[in-house]
Scaffold this motif. Structure first.
Motif: not given
Length: 246
Positions: A37-49
């Motif tokens: 997953i690449v973030f080029n802008a501010t966001g949120a990462w989902e911490n999957k189990a």
């Protein structure tokens, strides 16, 4: 006293328990697939189990290049590169995080105009990792100044400070061979080129890869494509790259 048969049975049971523990351990670290997953802008990462562990590379924004002055020998310095932080999160470390974790991506610094320094790049961050932005390049004012420093890094397994921007070369009294400082190259490369007074053009190049600094602007001599004062190049925004192991 236990009989030989009973001892053998106890030993077999112990071996079975050890084998079961080993199997559980191998299952915990065995990877069946990965996702990037690449973030080029501010966001949120989902911490999957289902994630077993996570690799993160995060880079701050690059500083903008300084603008030229208003005289033939005046050229700006390049902006510093954003820092980079590298870390592997274990499943235990991920369990200590929220289900959704903020990812902040630092903006690239704005380019400096005539007599104006470039702006600093913004910091990028995630879960205790901090990759600082590069410092904006100084403007051309006829003084020799060191290229601006890169960003600072903290919190990772590997903390890489950003490369500094380059210093301008003023050439001779007639303005010949004037070259502005190049931007600092980030972890991903892509430094912005420095402007020059001749046919190359005096405007500094923008940072071409995440977190790289913009090049400084150079005063263009008479008859050049960009005659007169010129701006630097903008620094590039940062980035965050996540590799999830399932």
């Amino acid at each position: 006293m236990a009989t030989v048969s009973e001892r053998l049975e106890d030993a077999a049971a112990s071996h079975e328990a050890a084998a079961a523990q080993l199997t559980a351990l191998l299952d915990a670290i065995k990877v069946s697939r990965t996702e990037v997953i690449v973030f080029n802008a501010t966001g949120a990462w989902e911490n999957k189990a289902g994630i077993k562990y996570l690799d993160v590379v995060i880079t701050g924004g690059g500083g903008g290049g300084g603008g030229s002055g208003a005289y033939v020998r005046y050229a700006g310095n390049g902006g510093g590169a954003g820092a980079t932080v590298v870390k592997r999160f274990s499943r235990a470390e991920l369990d200590a995080l929220d289900a959704s974790v903020a990812v902040t991506i630092g903006a690239g610094g704005a380019a400096g105009t005539e007599g104006v320094a470039g702006s600093d790049g913004g910091a990028s961050s995630f879960a205790g990792l901090l990759a600082g932005g590069g410092v904006g390049g100084a403007s051309g004012d006829g003084q020799l100044v060191r290229g601006q420093i890169g960003g600072d890094a903290s919190g990772g397994d590997l903390n890489l400070g950003g490369n500094p921007g380059g210093s301008a070369s003023f050439g001779d009294d007639n303005g010949s061979d004037v070259v502005a400082g190049s931007g600092g190259a980030a972890y991903w490369g892509g430094a912005g080129r420095g402007g020059a007074e001749g046919s190359l053009g005096g405007t500094g190049g923008a940072g071409a890869a995440p977190g790289s600094g913009g090049g400084g602007g150079a005063f263009g001599d008479t008859g050049s494509p960009e005659e007169g004062s010129n701006p630097g190049g903008a620094g590039a925004a940062g980035v965050a790259v996540f590799k999830e192991y399932y």
